[in-house]
Design a protein around this motif. Structure first.
Motif, short mmCIF file in Angstrom:
data_model
loop_
_atom_site.label_atom_id
_atom_site.label_comp_id
_atom_site.label_asym_id
_atom_site.label_seq_id
_atom_site.Cartn_x
_atom_site.Cartn_y
_atom_site.Cartn_z
N SER A 33 0.83 -1.21 0.00
CA SER A 33 0.00 0.00 0.00
C SER A 33 0.86 1.26 0.00
N VAL A 34 1.97 1.24 0.75
CA VAL A 34 2.88 2.39 0.80
C VAL A 34 3.36 2.74 -0.61
N VAL A 35 3.78 1.72 -1.36
CA VAL A 35 4.31 1.95 -2.71
C VAL A 35 3.20 2.37 -3.66
N SER A 36 2.06 1.69 -3.59
CA SER A 36 0.99 1.96 -4.56
C SER A 36 0.37 3.34 -4.39
N MET A 37 0.54 3.94 -3.21
CA MET A 37 0.00 5.29 -3.00
C MET A 37 0.75 6.34 -3.81
N ALA A 134 1.37 7.95 2.40
CA ALA A 134 1.43 9.34 1.96
C ALA A 134 0.25 9.61 1.02
N VAL A 135 -0.69 10.42 1.47
CA VAL A 135 -1.95 10.61 0.74
C VAL A 135 -1.87 11.86 -0.15
N ASN A 244 -7.13 3.95 0.02
CA ASN A 244 -5.78 3.93 -0.56
C ASN A 244 -5.78 4.39 -2.01
N ASN A 245 -6.41 5.53 -2.24
CA ASN A 245 -6.50 6.18 -3.56
C ASN A 245 -7.42 5.45 -4.54
N VAL A 263 -8.69 4.75 -9.88
CA VAL A 263 -7.63 5.30 -9.03
C VAL A 263 -7.69 6.82 -9.09
N LEU A 264 -7.72 7.45 -7.93
CA LEU A 264 -7.67 8.91 -7.84
C LEU A 264 -6.37 9.30 -7.14
#
Length: 557
Positions: A33-37, A134-135, A244-245, A263-264
């Motif tokens: 999730s960290v990377v995909s954000m 990180a959003v 998660n986006n 995905v946003l």
């Protein structure tokens, strides 16, 4: 301070600093999730990473012919991951392993890995501090949707780890201040300070001005998470939910398979980046311009009359296809938001919400809520909106001599609203009671503000009168009026106390909202000498907030 920039820099270092050549990237659920954000899968693959794996799901690659590949391992330093990685190293499938942990790893765990690396395939073990989501550049989350019910057993430790990673990634060693009335805030502040002192060499940053970490409790402002929203990101999260986006649109009538989940991400989507903080009225106009731009591009692609035209078309087709997908995505999302506004009469609901939170007129507000709850007048009102109206009324007027919370609950029952939703009313009042019974300006979540003019352009005014409590706290901070007895500090740095900090990290136990993110964005814009970052255990919409409240009240009170 930019949390997205910090995480992207770490990931780029991880995938580019190992030896050149094709690589496998092995992660766990959280680090995935960290990377995909911050990176799409295609962007990661462009960095010579051709395969992504989850260490906790097992591997499909048992071919010994993969020994020539390098393996990047990016994991949280948990006991489960140490065990799984030890098992992998005892029977390595790849020729070389570069191991990166998302946070501080115990020396004992590194020793365990070394003992299991009998074939000496591990080339590097490093800490890269990105143990958070990180959003937005100024917004991060720890992905803990309900933290209070297991605060002692898990959430406190996980929150300390996340905050330490944020501080290390931003290279900040802060003064720590916390909301005195919250036991959880005090515990978190103490634990963070202890770890900063223990790892003093990691925190030996050169700092001209002492940063500030301000730890708050969601219970100081139960109002903000209950309101309908009118800016793009906040509105999508409130009505459709961003996870998660990602936004699940599979229940939208007639949705195509390609748009069932979208995905946003402002990092990957220029239109979203431009509109993320704009109100709904402006977004409609910008969608129209996006459509017109797409249509002009489509017409130019229809004119393929020569070899040169064909060559130009082939070269621009990927960008055209991406633009096409982007247009379809935002038209679908905005169209669904518009349908929901109309179907559930959210303009009327939001106006009453804002009136209750921004003015004081008990008789008028009670009449407005009764009118919306009356089944004969309003059959379209969603159950959750009906309940939120009563909660907001209760938060404002529970101590008023003529309050009619009981009568409003009877109207809810006439609407056949589920009991668990009605039970949220006393739960929220109990959740916030420890704070609202006190009398300092910090928790006055329903301060009177001057009502602005009405009208459809009212998305800028009548629908956005409310200001989160965090707005007042930060204004006091910048003016040097934040009270030591309300927000004490742990660090013995009295000479720094009255200085206006240049870097402020605000963290809220119990979750933050996109409305508060908008507040932080505005402060960064309006006070260029100060940098603000906001974080929380999660990012709430009203549904998730009520779930957290019910969970907290059931366990703790």
């Amino acid at each position: 301070m930019n949390v997205i920039g910090a995480v992207k820099a770490y990931i780029t270092k991880m995938v580019e600093e190992s030896e050149p050549g094709m690589k496998i990237l092995v992660m766990d659920k959280e680090t995935t999730s960290v990377v995909s954000m911050v990176f799409s899968q295609s962007e990661i693959q462009q960095k010579e990473v051709f395969l992504l794996e989850r260490i906790d799901l097992g591997s499909k690659n048992f071919n010994s012919g993969l020994r020539y590949l390098k393996c990047l391992v990016f994991l949280r330093p948990t006991q489960q991951n140490i065990d799984l990685l030890s098992k992998e190293l005892r029977n390595p499938r790849y020729g070389a392993y570069y191991i990166y942990f998302s946070n501080i790893v115990a020396k004992a765990d590194v020793k365990v890995l070394a003992e299991n690396d009998e074939q000496e395939v591990v080339k590097e073990v490093r800490e890269l501090y990105m143990d958070y989501l990180a959003v937005n550049p100024h917004l991060f989350s720890l992905g803990l949707p309900t933290c209070m019910s297991n605060w002692k057993s898990y959430s406190l430790q996980r929150t300390v780890q996340g905050l330490i990673a944020v501080l290390l990634s931003l290279k900040k060693c802060p003064i720590i201040r916390f909301q005195k009335r919250s036991r959880e805030c005090h515990e978190l502040a103490q634990r963070v300070e202890e770890l900063v002192n223990k790892e003093s060499t990691l925190f030996a940053f050169s700092q001209s001005n002492q940063p500030l970490l301000l730890i708050l409790d969601r219970r100081c402002d139960p109002v903000t998470p209950l309101l309908n929203q009118w800016t793009y990101q906040a509105m999508v999260h409130e009505l459709l939910t961003i996870n998660n986006n990602r936004v699940n649109l599979s229940k939208v009538k007639g949705i195509s398979k390609d748009l069932a989940e979208v995905v946003l991400s402002a990092e990957q989507d220029p239109f979203y980046a431009k509109n993320i903080f704009l109100n709904f009225g402006e977004i409609g106009q910008n969608i129209k311009e996006l459509m017109e731009h797409f249509q002009s591009k489509a017409k130019s692609h229809q004119k393929v009359e020569s070899i040169a035209d064909m060559k130009a078309f082939v070269e621009t087709y990927p960008q055209f296809k991406k633009l096409s997908g982007n247009v379809a995505k935002h038209v679908t999302v905005v169209g669904e938001l518009s349908s929901m506004l109309s179907e559930y009469e959210l303009l009327d609901v939001s106006e009453v919400e804002q009136e209750i939170t921004s003015q004081t007129d008990h008789s008028s507000h009670l009449q407005s809520v009764r009118k919306l709850l009356n089944v004969a007048n309003n059959k379209k009102l969603r159950d959750i909106d009906a309940v939120k109206l009563v909660i907001l009324y209760g938060l404002k007027y529970q101590s008023h001599s003529n309050n009619d919370i009981v009568g409003l609950k009877k109207l809810l029952m006439k609407r056949n609203i589920p009991e668990h939703l009605i039970a949220s009313i006393p739960s929220v009042l109990k959740y916030s009671s420890h704070y609202t019974q006190q009398n300092d300006n910090v928790v006055d979540a329903v301060k009177i503000t001057k009502r602005f003019f009405k009208g459809l352009n009212g998305v800028d005014n009548v629908y956005t009168q409310h200001k989160p409590v965090i707005h007042e706290i930060l204004e006091d901070l910048l003016k040097g009026r934040i009270k030591e007895d309300v927000y004490p500090r742990l660090n013995n740095l009295s000479n720094q106390l009255n200085n206006r900090p240049q870097d402020v990290i605000v963290f809220m136990i119990g979750g933050v909202t996109y409305e508060e993110s908008l507040t932080i964005h505005a402060f960064n814009k309006n006070y260029p000498g100060t940098n603000f970052v906001l974080g929380g255990t999660t990012i709430h919409n009203s549904k998730s907030f009520l779930e957290e409240v019910n969970d907290t009240v059931r366990i703790k009170l």
